[in-house]
Design a protein around this motif. Structure first.
Motif, mmCIF file in Angstrom:
data_model
loop_
_atom_site.group_PDB
_atom_site.id
_atom_site.type_symbol
_atom_site.label_atom_id
_atom_site.label_comp_id
_atom_site.label_asym_id
_atom_site.label_seq_id
_atom_site.Cartn_x
_atom_site.Cartn_y
_atom_site.Cartn_z
ATOM 1 N N UNK A 98 0.836 -1.199 0.000
ATOM 2 C CA UNK A 98 0.000 0.000 0.000
ATOM 3 C C UNK A 98 0.871 1.250 0.000
ATOM 4 N N UNK A 99 0.776 2.006 -1.089
ATOM 5 C CA UNK A 99 1.580 3.204 -1.277
ATOM 6 C C UNK A 99 0.627 4.387 -1.439
ATOM 7 N N UNK A 132 11.078 4.062 11.081
ATOM 8 C CA UNK A 132 9.997 3.403 10.337
ATOM 9 C C UNK A 132 10.495 2.339 9.365
ATOM 10 N N UNK A 133 11.806 2.192 9.241
ATOM 11 C CA UNK A 133 12.371 1.287 8.244
ATOM 12 C C UNK A 133 12.944 0.061 8.938
ATOM 13 N N UNK A 138 8.661 -3.117 3.873
ATOM 14 C CA UNK A 138 8.446 -2.461 2.588
ATOM 15 C C UNK A 138 8.848 -0.995 2.655
ATOM 16 N N UNK A 139 9.362 -0.498 1.532
ATOM 17 C CA UNK A 139 9.681 0.917 1.387
ATOM 18 C C UNK A 139 9.449 1.293 -0.070
ATOM 19 N N UNK A 140 9.100 2.541 -0.309
ATOM 20 C CA UNK A 140 8.898 3.014 -1.676
ATOM 21 C C UNK A 140 10.010 3.985 -2.024
ATOM 22 N N UNK A 185 3.179 3.203 5.621
ATOM 23 C CA UNK A 185 2.235 4.004 6.408
ATOM 24 C C UNK A 185 1.765 3.265 7.660
ATOM 25 N N UNK A 186 1.760 1.953 7.632
ATOM 26 C CA UNK A 186 1.303 1.185 8.802
ATOM 27 C C UNK A 186 2.183 1.500 10.007
ATOM 28 N N UNK A 187 3.497 1.638 9.793
ATOM 29 C CA UNK A 187 4.404 1.949 10.898
ATOM 30 C C UNK A 187 4.060 3.293 11.525
ATOM 31 N N UNK A 188 3.676 4.264 10.712
ATOM 32 C CA UNK A 188 3.333 5.587 11.244
ATOM 33 C C UNK A 188 2.041 5.541 12.045
ATOM 34 N N UNK A 189 1.074 4.746 11.595
ATOM 35 C CA UNK A 189 -0.180 4.623 12.351
ATOM 36 C C UNK A 189 0.046 3.907 13.686
ATOM 37 N N UNK A 190 0.897 2.875 13.682
ATOM 38 C CA UNK A 190 1.201 2.169 14.931
ATOM 39 C C UNK A 190 1.838 3.139 15.929
ATOM 40 N N UNK A 191 2.793 3.941 15.457
ATOM 41 C CA UNK A 191 3.433 4.922 16.328
ATOM 42 C C UNK A 191 2.402 5.887 16.915
ATOM 43 N N UNK A 192 1.490 6.360 16.081
ATOM 44 C CA UNK A 192 0.460 7.307 16.544
ATOM 45 C C UNK A 192 -0.426 6.666 17.609
#
Length: 199
Positions: A98-99, A132-133, A138-140, A185-192
């Protein structure tokens, strides 16, 4: 929403800075424009842009200052090749991950290490994105969905197969050149959701 599977290499045919804080970009891409309508989203080197018009295989898009500052689009020139992908359609295969097309930062190619059938490419990793990496995550990079092979505090590496090298701009990127980075983006939501706590 995109998948990070590049559909074609496009070409910048016009980059016009309309003010100090905006630009208009015109991109040739016969495949991605075959059904493009006003308001559609097309990823250009990993940046989600909105189609203004589409004439004879060339689409134009407005680029605001925020996008120019946070991505490498402002460094493009007429004739530059770019990775292009249309927005994903519901019900289609998700070949990458998901990008969003919302670039988190700009990194640079550090080194390319050829192997017999593939290549290891190492990139700088902006400090604010390092958390986040993760290895095998995954990374874009310039709109291409890739798997992280290795990561440390300020670099990450990916393995590039011949198909990726031939069909995307990553095949011609040399050490020192900028690339757009979007972390998962999943990593950013988990952090939030965790409120920034270290667990």
């Amino acid at each position: 929403m995109f998948t990070g599977i590049v559909e074609e290499l496009g070409e910048i045919v016009r980059l016009e800075h309309t003010t100090d804080d905006s630009a208009v970009l015109a991109v040739r891409g016969p495949l991605v424009t075959e059904d493009a309508q006003h308001g559609d989203s097309i990823s250009v080197n990993g940046v989600c842009l909105t189609v203004i018009d589409n004439v004879d295989g060339v689409f134009t898009a407005d680029v605001m200052g925020e996008t120019l500052r946070r991505s490498s689009l402002g460094a493009l020139e007429v004739g530059s090749q770019v990775n292009l992908e249309r927005a994903a359609a519901l019900g289609s295969r998700l070949g990458g991950h998901l990008v969003q097309g919302h670039v988190d930062g700009v990194a640079r190619v550090i080194a390319r290490e050829p192997a017999a059938d593939w290549e290891v490419v190492r990139f700088s990793l902006p400090a604010e994105l390092a958390k986040y990496v993760v290895e095998k995550g995954s990374i874009t990079v310039d709109g291409v969905s890739l798997t992280v092979m290795a990561v440390d505090d300020d670099t990450f590496s990916i393995g590039m197969i011949p198909t990726t090298s031939k069909l995307t701009v990553l095949g011609s990127k040399q050490p020192g050149e900028p690339v757009n980075i979007e972390v998962d983006v999943i990593a950013k939501y988990v952090e939030k959701m965790l409120g920034g706590r270290n667990v």
